[in-house]
Design an enzyme around this catalytic site. Sequence first.
Site, PDB file in Angstrom:
ATOM      1  N   PHE A  47      50.052  40.237  41.755  1.00 18.34           N
ATOM      2  CA  PHE A  47      50.987  40.601  40.694  1.00 18.34           C
ATOM      3  C   PHE A  47      52.347  41.025  41.220  1.00 18.34           C
ATOM      4  CE2 PHE A  47      49.356  44.853  41.735  1.00 18.34           C
ATOM      5  CZ  PHE A  47      50.509  45.625  41.701  1.00 18.34           C
TER       6      PHE A  47
ATOM      7  N   ARG B 258      48.048  39.649  35.463  1.00 21.93           N
ATOM      8  CA  ARG B 258      48.916  40.736  34.977  1.00 21.93           C
ATOM      9  C   ARG B 258      50.357  40.283  34.768  1.00 21.93           C
ATOM     10  NH1 ARG B 258      47.277  45.564  39.200  1.00 21.93           N
ATOM     11  NH2 ARG B 258      45.022  45.273  39.156  1.00 21.93           N
TER      12      ARG B 258
ATOM     13  N   CYS C  45      53.792  44.699  49.714  1.00 18.80           N
ATOM     14  CA  CYS C  45      52.924  44.711  50.895  1.00 18.80           C
ATOM     15  C   CYS C  45      53.713  45.016  52.155  1.00 18.80           C
ATOM     16  CB  CYS C  45      52.193  43.385  51.044  1.00 18.80           C
ATOM     17  SG  CYS C  45      53.263  41.987  51.431  1.00 18.80           S
TER      18      CYS C  45
END
Length: 498
Positions: free
Chosen positions: A149, A177, A281
Amino acid sequence: MRDIGHFIGGKQVKGGSGRAGDVFNPNTGEVQGKVALASRSEVEQAIANAAAAQPAWAATNPQRRARVMFKFLELIAKENESLAQLLSSEHGKTVADAKGDIQRGVEVVEFACGIPHLMKGEYTDGAGPAIDIHSIRQPLGVVAGITPFNFPAMIPLWKCAPAIACGNAFILKPSERAPGVPMRIAELFLEAGLPPGIFNVVNGNKEAVDTLLTDKRIQAIGFVGSSAIAEYIYSTGCAHGKRVQCFGGAKNHMIVMPDADMDQAVDALIGAGYGSAGERCMAISVAVPVGQKAADLLIEKLVPRVESLKVGLSTDAQADYGPMITRAHLEKVKGYVETGIKEGAKLRVDGRNFKLQGYENGNFMGGCLFDDVTPDMTIYKEEIFGPVLSVVRAKDYEEAVRLPSEHEYGNGVAIFTRDGDTARDFASRVNVGMVGVNFAIPVPLAYYTFGGWKRSGFGDLNQHGPDSIRFYTKTKTITSRWPSGTKEGSEFTIPTMR
């Protein structure tokens, strides 16, 4: 309220499973749409369309495939603003950040435009007596990407552009999402001249994923998400004979040496730690100042900066970051903060009670800053994926090198220093896949490869750059001989180049 189905065979189709998921507006917490969750038969329909279309696309010469990429770039540039608005409305990142999301994906499409050169093989004339050897790269067939997402444009483009340019058909299973932008990307590729069936989008959850993992027609799968799911996809996909690359969680450290420009380091930490509400990330979630003096100065400068962060609507051009994607994720991040307090970390800035006036039901959270975090604490060991920065004080440089090197995740790391010897030594020794020197988010440009180590990456090949061409193709080597007419007789030993 929007109803989002799938994109199969060159057209949008309604979901037929009877199951759907909610697409929220992170600014208000309200449901703004319903996304169909594909059944096994719907995914199999997409695979069948892809398998039927792929041979003709593979036979299309690389220059023509590149022209589709060039046309796609024109189209996505025209829709940059509307795509950014759509992405922001589903994810919660600011519109400016959404434009960056799109741009980093576009850069991989630009790289894929060079596919006539990138797919060239090798040739050796006269490798032996009247013998020539050459190699060619060929597409795998039908491949798939499962994307998260937090980058609804960038990571789907990282996966699909090289795969399609190489002559494969591609099936995307994006995050349910934030499905809007991936669906629009599929439409734009079709408009750019991509044949129907070459790019399919199936929205769904585990049933869709498991179908992709087990269907024999899928030759390769790329994934980005949590490490637990990455490990599951990698092991399951490999067990079914597929080529698999998976990228998981992260706990990215930033080392701050005593000689660093402290103001520059603080600026970097604020942007890299709190941008996009920490839902990256490659976000810096651990700051490691070296030595007591550097640590005290860093905290002194960080506290007022974190306290002054402007949290606002995703459409607010003045906001530093917007809401998190769902209420459930917001509560999970708050739970990590509570755990940190219980385990003895010092919470210097507490943003848990932040409320945006008029949007009290939105998924907003102020920045949190922990000091005196130790490696045995949960907030150090696990990925939080929110606007939470932990300061772990290192007594010396060697300890600072060990911290990211010994952590189970190995995605990215940065060091801030004025000393070239220190920077070179750190970059060489640290056990992490991507390293920044005075650069907080070391995401390589499109013509290099992106990938972490340890539990941040599963598989031998990374994303984009030269590795993406290797991942989405197979090499065939041809050895040929054109005898002059002299009979040489049978050979019973293995051929050599004598």
